[in-house]
Scaffold this active site. Structure first.
Site, short mmCIF file in Angstrom:
data_model
loop_
_atom_site.label_atom_id
_atom_site.label_comp_id
_atom_site.label_asym_id
_atom_site.label_seq_id
_atom_site.Cartn_x
_atom_site.Cartn_y
_atom_site.Cartn_z
N GLU A 14 23.28 -0.28 -6.40
CA GLU A 14 23.26 1.13 -6.81
C GLU A 14 24.12 1.98 -5.90
O GLU A 14 23.93 3.18 -5.81
CB GLU A 14 21.82 1.66 -6.79
CG GLU A 14 20.90 0.97 -7.76
CD GLU A 14 19.46 1.46 -7.65
OE1 GLU A 14 19.14 2.22 -6.72
OE2 GLU A 14 18.66 1.08 -8.50
N GLU A 15 25.05 1.36 -5.22
CA GLU A 15 25.89 2.07 -4.26
C GLU A 15 27.35 2.02 -4.69
O GLU A 15 27.83 1.00 -5.18
CB GLU A 15 25.75 1.48 -2.86
CG GLU A 15 24.36 1.64 -2.29
CD GLU A 15 24.20 0.98 -0.94
OE1 GLU A 15 25.14 0.32 -0.47
OE2 GLU A 15 23.12 1.14 -0.35
#
Length: 90
Positions: free
Chosen positions: A12-13
């Protein structure tokens, strides 16, 4: 912005690199992105999903070579998340 690049960095980065940007400009870009994500109506399977974004910002340079800057940005990202999410840490 022109000359910038964006890459998925983890699950999620994401990593956004701004070429020849001052710290203030990087903060402005991150804030525009944060507000756009916060204000967007995401819909999936007929359900509205609210999404926010947190940012850790670190300038590159002699004081922050790439490997150190990435570690520092990651630490700041988690600091932003721990502070309640949907914000920017520098």
């Amino acid at each position: 912005p022109e000359g910038a690049w964006l890459s998925r960095w983890g699950g999620e980065e994401f990593l956004l690199a701004l070429n020849d940007a001052y710290l203030g400009q990087a903060i402005e870009v991150a804030e525009k992105i944060r507000q756009a994500i916060e204000g967007y109506d995401f819909n999936y399977d007929e359900q509205e999903i609210r999404i926010t974004a947190s940012f850790g910002i670190v300038p590159l340079g002699t004081d922050h070579p790439l490997a150190l800057a990435l570690k520092a940005a990651d630490s700041l990202l988690y600091k932003a998340k721990d502070a309640g999410r949907n914000n920017i840490c520098v």
